[in-house]
Write an enzyme that holds these catalytic residues in place. Structure first.
Site, PDB file in Angstrom:
ATOM      1  N   CYS A 113      71.109   0.112  31.611  1.00  0.00           N
ATOM      2  CA  CYS A 113      71.924   0.462  30.441  1.00  0.00           C
ATOM      3  C   CYS A 113      71.090   0.727  29.191  1.00  0.00           C
ATOM      4  O   CYS A 113      71.582   1.318  28.236  1.00  0.00           O
ATOM      5  CB  CYS A 113      72.930  -0.642  30.155  1.00  0.00           C
ATOM      6  SG  CYS A 113      73.968  -0.966  31.564  1.00  0.00           S
ATOM      7  N   HIS A 252      75.396  -0.063  23.309  1.00  0.00           N
ATOM      8  CA  HIS A 252      75.775   0.106  24.711  1.00  0.00           C
ATOM      9  C   HIS A 252      77.203  -0.399  24.876  1.00  0.00           C
ATOM     10  O   HIS A 252      77.583  -1.412  24.308  1.00  0.00           O
ATOM     11  CB  HIS A 252      74.827  -0.649  25.625  1.00  0.00           C
ATOM     12  CG  HIS A 252      75.286  -0.629  27.049  1.00  0.00           C
ATOM     13  ND1 HIS A 252      75.640   0.550  27.675  1.00  0.00           N
ATOM     14  CD2 HIS A 252      75.498  -1.617  27.949  1.00  0.00           C
ATOM     15  CE1 HIS A 252      76.034   0.276  28.906  1.00  0.00           C
ATOM     16  NE2 HIS A 252      75.967  -1.029  29.101  1.00  0.00           N
ATOM     17  N   ASN A 282      81.937   1.337  31.157  1.00  0.00           N
ATOM     18  CA  ASN A 282      80.480   1.199  31.068  1.00  0.00           C
ATOM     19  C   ASN A 282      79.833   2.270  31.952  1.00  0.00           C
ATOM     20  O   ASN A 282      79.998   2.250  33.165  1.00  0.00           O
ATOM     21  CB  ASN A 282      80.091  -0.214  31.528  1.00  0.00           C
ATOM     22  CG  ASN A 282      78.596  -0.462  31.542  1.00  0.00           C
ATOM     23  OD1 ASN A 282      77.790   0.447  31.332  1.00  0.00           O
ATOM     24  ND2 ASN A 282      78.224  -1.704  31.794  1.00  0.00           N
TER      25      ASN A 282
HETATM   26  N1  ACO Z   1      91.340  -8.694  37.087  1.00  0.00           N
HETATM   27  C1  ACO Z   1      91.886  -9.919  37.023  1.00  0.00           C
HETATM   28  N2  ACO Z   1      91.171 -11.052  37.051  1.00  0.00           N
HETATM   29  C2  ACO Z   1      89.832 -10.944  37.140  1.00  0.00           C
HETATM   30  C3  ACO Z   1      89.192  -9.690  37.210  1.00  0.00           C
HETATM   31  C4  ACO Z   1      89.999  -8.541  37.169  1.00  0.00           C
HETATM   32  N3  ACO Z   1      89.487  -7.302  37.228  1.00  0.00           N
HETATM   33  N4  ACO Z   1      87.867  -9.890  37.282  1.00  0.00           N
HETATM   34  C5  ACO Z   1      87.665 -11.203  37.264  1.00  0.00           C
HETATM   35  N5  ACO Z   1      88.840 -11.857  37.183  1.00  0.00           N
HETATM   36  C6  ACO Z   1      89.097 -13.274  37.136  1.00  0.00           C
HETATM   37  C7  ACO Z   1      87.969 -14.078  37.746  1.00  0.00           C
HETATM   38  O1  ACO Z   1      88.124 -14.128  39.148  1.00  0.00           O
HETATM   39  C8  ACO Z   1      88.162 -15.400  37.088  1.00  0.00           C
HETATM   40  O2  ACO Z   1      89.201 -16.102  37.753  1.00  0.00           O
HETATM   41  P1  ACO Z   1      89.068 -17.681  38.035  1.00  0.00           P
HETATM   42  O3  ACO Z   1      88.971 -18.308  36.674  1.00  0.00           O
HETATM   43  O4  ACO Z   1      90.324 -17.982  38.752  1.00  0.00           O
HETATM   44  O5  ACO Z   1      87.822 -17.835  38.822  1.00  0.00           O
HETATM   45  C9  ACO Z   1      88.669 -15.027  35.693  1.00  0.00           C
HETATM   46  O6  ACO Z   1      89.156 -13.701  35.789  1.00  0.00           O
HETATM   47  C10 ACO Z   1      87.617 -15.109  34.607  1.00  0.00           C
HETATM   48  O7  ACO Z   1      86.436 -14.466  35.067  1.00  0.00           O
HETATM   49  P2  ACO Z   1      85.163 -14.373  34.139  1.00  0.00           P
HETATM   50  O8  ACO Z   1      84.061 -13.757  34.917  1.00  0.00           O
HETATM   51  O9  ACO Z   1      84.929 -15.686  33.474  1.00  0.00           O
HETATM   52  O10 ACO Z   1      85.700 -13.346  33.034  1.00  0.00           O
HETATM   53  P3  ACO Z   1      84.965 -12.922  31.695  1.00  0.00           P
HETATM   54  O11 ACO Z   1      85.831 -13.216  30.553  1.00  0.00           O
HETATM   55  O12 ACO Z   1      83.532 -13.378  31.631  1.00  0.00           O
HETATM   56  O13 ACO Z   1      84.927 -11.336  31.852  1.00  0.00           O
HETATM   57  C11 ACO Z   1      83.374  -9.587  32.443  1.00  0.00           C
HETATM   58  C12 ACO Z   1      84.236 -10.754  32.942  1.00  0.00           C
HETATM   59  C13 ACO Z   1      84.283  -8.547  31.863  1.00  0.00           C
HETATM   60  C14 ACO Z   1      82.581  -9.020  33.599  1.00  0.00           C
HETATM   61  C15 ACO Z   1      82.386 -10.087  31.345  1.00  0.00           C
HETATM   62  O14 ACO Z   1      81.749 -11.271  31.786  1.00  0.00           O
HETATM   63  C16 ACO Z   1      81.316  -9.080  30.973  1.00  0.00           C
HETATM   64  O15 ACO Z   1      81.583  -8.076  30.368  1.00  0.00           O
HETATM   65  N6  ACO Z   1      80.025  -9.380  31.244  1.00  0.00           N
HETATM   66  C17 ACO Z   1      78.875  -8.603  30.823  1.00  0.00           C
HETATM   67  C18 ACO Z   1      78.636  -7.374  31.606  1.00  0.00           C
HETATM   68  C19 ACO Z   1      77.345  -6.746  31.100  1.00  0.00           C
HETATM   69  O16 ACO Z   1      77.003  -6.802  29.930  1.00  0.00           O
HETATM   70  N7  ACO Z   1      76.550  -6.170  31.967  1.00  0.00           N
HETATM   71  C20 ACO Z   1      75.220  -5.716  31.517  1.00  0.00           C
HETATM   72  C21 ACO Z   1      75.175  -4.306  31.215  1.00  0.00           C
HETATM   73  S1  ACO Z   1      75.710  -3.329  32.583  1.00  0.00           S
HETATM   74  C22 ACO Z   1      74.345  -2.554  33.329  1.00  0.00           C
HETATM   75  O17 ACO Z   1      73.191  -2.850  33.074  1.00  0.00           O
HETATM   76  C23 ACO Z   1      74.667  -1.540  34.464  1.00  0.00           C
END
Ligand code: ACO
Length: 325
Positions: A113, A252, A282
């Site tokens: 990214c 990003h 993304n």
């Molecule tokens: N729909 C519904 N529920 C979901 C989904 C979905 N699509 N995805 C996950 N959940 C659930 C999980 O299973 C979890 O359930 P549980 O509590 O029963 O286990 C709950 O939602 C919470 O999951 P978290 O992972 O804690 O959710 P979070 O608020 O952290 O959001 C996300 C997840 C959006 C992925 C976030 O962590 C994020 O944006 N992370 C950073 C990503 C990033 O920056 N990547 C780097 C750059 S990308 C690159 O380099 C290609």
């Protein structure tokens, strides 16, 4: 050292739109969850047979058309991508051929990214030291090709697209500073395990779904906020500036909440940040590239403005860049 500026920008987004409602039919998710947790409403997807170089070519042609440079006058082509058409040759060489840019040095950069910011920093060095007169820099991705459409944790996040910029010597302003960094100790947090020399494609790797993105989102979230805020501060320091001097931030676009938390850390107003995550999700290296292009086209960036590019991704890698437009 010569001053280096961006003299043309272009983008290309594939036509097919995949909405949150479409995803509700594919995995156990909801528009409400995706919107509140990420800020994403829809993303673009390539059509059958469309690859990263196809998107890169269209974005590049649009950026070049904004300048007086002819493709055969290009000295350097850098494509930032983690989804090349194939392992080799590079997307940059495929692009060079399509553009008939026969005098250009061409290579890809793998910095996920942060790839577009890395590519700008590298191109700047080539031009500033006199090795090249100009450069075409592209961020292009077909993330849909490495997305696990059965994994709701990741499939709601990513999209396909490409953005491009042409760099050349600037009479005034231009790139004021760059700041790049990496931390390979956290490589496991976001990776594509299969298809390389560690796990070449076999029936077993396919069965284990190793050819799809694996991500520990929670951990990355926290690191993205602190790392992007720090990168912004370091790049500003190198430019002899402070946050209050910024007119527009092009971050990003991984998650709306990451961007807002980063802005809060820096004391930046939301109005000074460009967002396109709701439309495209993304797109890795293509996110900052398309956001920069759209901010320019929409008049959100004007001549003389101070622009901050700021990105973070798998590696881990990060990069920020201060530009006087
Ligand atoms: N729909 C519904 N529920 C979901 C989904 C979905 N699509 N995805 C996950 N959940 C659930 C999980 O299973 C979890 O359930 P549980 O509590 O029963 O286990 C709950 O939602 C919470 O999951 P978290 O992972 O804690 O959710 P979070 O608020 O952290 O959001 C996300 C997840 C959006 C992925 C976030 O962590 C994020 O944006 N992370 C950073 C990503 C990033 O920056 N990547 C780097 C750059 S990308 C690159 O380099 C290609």
């Amino acid at each position: 050292m010569k001053k280096v500026g961006i003299i043309g920008v272009g983008e290309y987004l594939p036509k097919k739109v995949l909405t949150n409602a479409d995803l509700e039919k594919m995995v156990d998710t909801s528009d409400e969850w995706i919107t509140t947790r990420t800020g994403i409403k829809q993303r673009r997807m390539v059509g059958r047979g469309e690859a990263t170089s196809d998107l890169a070519i269209k974005a590049a042609k649009r950026a070049i058309a904004e300048t007086s440079i002819k493709p055969e006058e290009l000295d350097l082509i850098i494509v930032a991508t983690i989804t090349p058409d194939m392992a080799f040759p590079s997307v940059a060489c495929l692009l060079q051929n399509a553009l008939h840019a026969k005098h250009a040095i061409s290579f890809d950069i793998s910095a996920a990214c942060a790839g577009f910011v890395y590519a700008i920093a590298v191109a700047q060095q080539f031009i500033a030291r006199g090795g090249c007169r100009n450069a075409l820099v592209v961020g292009a991705e077909v993330l849909s090709s490495i997305t696990d459409w059965k994994d709701r944790n990741t499939c709601v996040l990513f999209g396909d697209g490409a953005g491009a910029a042409v760099l050349a010597e600037a009479k005034s302003g231009g790139i004021l500073s760059t700041y790049l960094g990496s931390d390979g100790s956290k490589a496991d947090l976001l990776r594509l395990p299969g298809g390389g020399s560690r796990h070449p494609a076999t029936q077993a790797t396919i069965k284990k779904r190793l050819h799809f993105i694996k991500m520990q989102g929670n951990e990355l979230f926290k690191l993205a906020v602190t790392t992007m805020a720090n990168a912004a501060q370091q790049a500003l320091k190198r430019a002899g500036m402070e946050c209050k001097d910024i007119d527009m931030v092009i971050p990003h676009q991984a998650n709306m909440r990451i961007i807002l938390a980063m802005a809060k850390k820096l004391g930046l107003a939301k109005e000074k940040i460009y967002f396109n995550i709701a439309k495209y999700g993304n797109m890795s290296s293509a996110s900052t590239a398309t956001a920069l292009c759209e901010a320019v086209k929409e008049g959100r960036i004007k001549k003389g403005d101070v622009v901050l590019l700021d990105a973070f991704g798998s590696g881990l890698v990060w990069g920020a860049c201060v530009i006087r437009w």
